[in-house]
Motif scaffolding. Structure first.
Motif, PDB file in Angstrom:
ATOM      1  N   PRO A  36      15.468  97.906  40.905  1.00 29.21           N
ATOM      2  CA  PRO A  36      15.611  96.554  41.412  1.00 29.21           C
ATOM      3  C   PRO A  36      14.854  95.731  42.359  1.00 29.21           C
ATOM      4  N   GLU A  37      14.082  96.449  43.068  1.00 31.50           N
ATOM      5  CA  GLU A  37      13.220  95.970  43.980  1.00 31.50           C
ATOM      6  C   GLU A  37      12.149  95.163  43.448  1.00 31.50           C
ATOM      7  N   PRO A  38      11.380  95.508  42.457  1.00 28.51           N
ATOM      8  CA  PRO A  38      10.554  94.662  42.079  1.00 28.51           C
ATOM      9  C   PRO A  38      11.217  93.317  41.535  1.00 28.51           C
ATOM     10  N   GLU A  39      12.549  93.192  40.837  1.00 29.38           N
ATOM     11  CA  GLU A  39      13.084  92.108  40.669  1.00 29.38           C
ATOM     12  C   GLU A  39      13.412  91.157  41.744  1.00 29.38           C
ATOM     13  N   LEU A  40      13.676  91.752  42.898  1.00 24.56           N
ATOM     14  CA  LEU A  40      14.162  91.004  43.967  1.00 24.56           C
ATOM     15  C   LEU A  40      12.941  90.294  44.516  1.00 24.56           C
ATOM     16  N   ALA A  41      11.876  91.000  44.420  1.00 26.35           N
ATOM     17  CA  ALA A  41      10.346  90.595  45.175  1.00 26.35           C
ATOM     18  C   ALA A  41      10.174  89.213  44.142  1.00 26.35           C
ATOM     19  N   LEU A  42      10.306  89.610  42.830  1.00 29.91           N
ATOM     20  CA  LEU A  42       9.744  88.284  42.072  1.00 29.91           C
ATOM     21  C   LEU A  42      10.558  87.360  42.142  1.00 29.91           C
ATOM     22  N   ARG A  43      12.005  87.450  42.308  1.00 33.20           N
ATOM     23  CA  ARG A  43      12.744  86.291  42.659  1.00 33.20           C
ATOM     24  C   ARG A  43      12.630  85.564  43.775  1.00 33.20           C
ATOM     25  N   THR A  44      11.913  86.460  44.929  1.00 29.59           N
ATOM     26  CA  THR A  44      11.497  85.780  45.980  1.00 29.59           C
ATOM     27  C   THR A  44      10.422  84.925  46.027  1.00 29.59           C
ATOM     28  N   LEU A  45       9.496  85.587  45.069  1.00 27.47           N
ATOM     29  CA  LEU A  45       8.121  84.885  44.720  1.00 27.47           C
ATOM     30  C   LEU A  45       8.455  83.488  43.856  1.00 27.47           C
ATOM     31  N   LEU A  46       9.760  83.513  43.102  1.00 24.10           N
ATOM     32  CA  LEU A  46       9.976  82.031  42.356  1.00 24.10           C
ATOM     33  C   LEU A  46       9.837  81.033  43.324  1.00 24.10           C
ATOM     34  N   THR A  47      10.019  81.226  44.705  1.00 25.93           N
ATOM     35  CA  THR A  47      10.091  80.032  45.724  1.00 25.93           C
ATOM     36  C   THR A  47       9.001  80.159  46.357  1.00 25.93           C
ATOM     37  N   ASP A  48       7.668  80.485  46.123  1.00 22.46           N
ATOM     38  CA  ASP A  48       6.441  80.739  46.812  1.00 22.46           C
ATOM     39  C   ASP A  48       6.275  79.332  46.959  1.00 22.46           C
ATOM     40  N   PRO A  49       5.375  78.836  48.014  1.00 20.42           N
ATOM     41  CA  PRO A  49       4.959  77.589  48.265  1.00 20.42           C
ATOM     42  C   PRO A  49       3.525  77.201  47.033  1.00 20.42           C
ATOM     43  N   VAL A  50       3.085  78.216  46.543  1.00 18.41           N
ATOM     44  CA  VAL A  50       2.131  78.025  45.728  1.00 18.41           C
ATOM     45  C   VAL A  50       2.442  77.993  43.985  1.00 18.41           C
ATOM     46  N   ARG A  51       2.152  76.931  43.321  1.00 21.76           N
ATOM     47  CA  ARG A  51       2.550  76.919  42.068  1.00 21.76           C
ATOM     48  C   ARG A  51       2.283  78.095  41.048  1.00 21.76           C
ATOM     49  N   ARG A  52       0.920  78.579  41.340  1.00 14.18           N
ATOM     50  CA  ARG A  52       0.421  79.474  40.394  1.00 14.18           C
ATOM     51  C   ARG A  52       1.207  80.843  40.688  1.00 14.18           C
ATOM     52  N   VAL A  53       1.624  81.064  42.052  1.00 14.44           N
ATOM     53  CA  VAL A  53       2.288  82.222  42.331  1.00 14.44           C
ATOM     54  C   VAL A  53       3.655  82.221  41.705  1.00 14.44           C
TER      55      VAL A  53
END
Length: 189
Positions: free
Chosen positions: A152-169
Motif C-alpha cells: 500500500p505504501e507505493p500507492e499512497l505515495a503515488l496518490r500524493t504525487l498526483l497533486t505534485d505542482p510539476v505536471r510531468r511528475v
C-alpha cells in the motif's frame, strides 16, 4: 590488439553513435565473460569507458571498483550506470541506498531506479520519502518506479504525487498507478 579492446577504444571516439559498438561489446562479453573481464580491467583507454564496460559485464567481483568510482566527481554518473549492471542485488542495494540522499539530483534519481529495480527488503520504506524530494526529476523517476512495487505504501505515495505542482511528475504518478493496475498490484486508481 584484441577485438574487444579495439571496440573499447572505439567507444571513446564514437560516444554519440555508439549503439552498434555497444551491441558488439555486449555480444563479446556474453560469449566469453572471463576473457572480457580481463580485457576490460587491462583497458588502457579512458576510465569512463572502462567503468561503463564493467557495468556491461556485470561481474559482482567488480562491485568494489565501481563503488570506489562513485567518489570521483568525473566518474560518478558512469559509475552509477555501471552499478546498475552489476549482478549482486544485495551488494548493489547496499551501495545505492545511501545515495538516495546524495546532494546530486541525477545521482538520487539513478539510485531510485537501482533500489526500486532490486526491491530488496526495506526498499519501499527507503524510496517513499523521496516523494518530497526537491528535484522534480527525482520525483518523476520515483513515480514510475513505484508503479512496479507491491504494497500500500507505493500507492499512497503515488496518490500524493498526483497533486505534485510539476505536471510531468503528475503524469508519471498517473502512469505509475496505471502500471500497478496492469501488474495486479492494486484494485485500480
Amino acid at each position: 590488439m584484441d577485438r574487444l579492446e579495439r571496440l573499447l577504444h572505439a567507444m571513446r571516439d564514437v560516444r554519440d553513435c555508439a549503439d552498434p559498438v555497444a551491441d558488439e561489446i555486449d555480444e563479446l562479453v556474453a560469449a566469453d565473460p572471463a576473457h572480457s573481464r580481463a580485457v576490460i580491467l587491462a583497458h588502457t583507454g579512458d576510465e569512463v569507458t572502462r567503468l561503463w564496460a564493467l557495468g556491461r559485464l556485470g561481474d559482482p567481483l567488480d562491485l568494489p571498483a565501481v563503488a570506489a568510482a562513485l567518489t570521483d566527481p568525473a566518474l560518478r554518473h558512469v559509475a552509477m550506470e555501471a552499478l546498475g549492471g552489476i549482478r549482486d542485488a544485495a551488494g548493489v542495494d547496499a551501495v545505492a541506498r545511501p545515495l538516495l540522499a546524495d546532494p546530486d539530483p541525477v545521482i538520487r534519481a539513478m539510485a531510485v531506479g537501482i533500489v526500486a529495480f532490486h526491491a530488496r527488503p526495506g526498499a519501499v520504506a527507503a524510496l517513499v520519502p523521496l516523494a518530497a524530494d526537491p528535484d522534480p526529476d527525482v520525483r518523476m523517476r520515483l513515480a514510475w518506479r513505484l508503479g512496479a512495487l507491491p504494497g500500500p505504501e507505493p500507492e499512497l505515495a503515488l496518490r500524493t504525487l498526483l497533486t505534485d505542482p510539476v505536471r510531468r511528475v503528475r503524469t508519471f504518478a498517473a502512469r505509475g498507478l496505471a502500471r500497478r493496475t496492469a501488474r495486479g498490484l492494486t484494485g485500480g486508481p
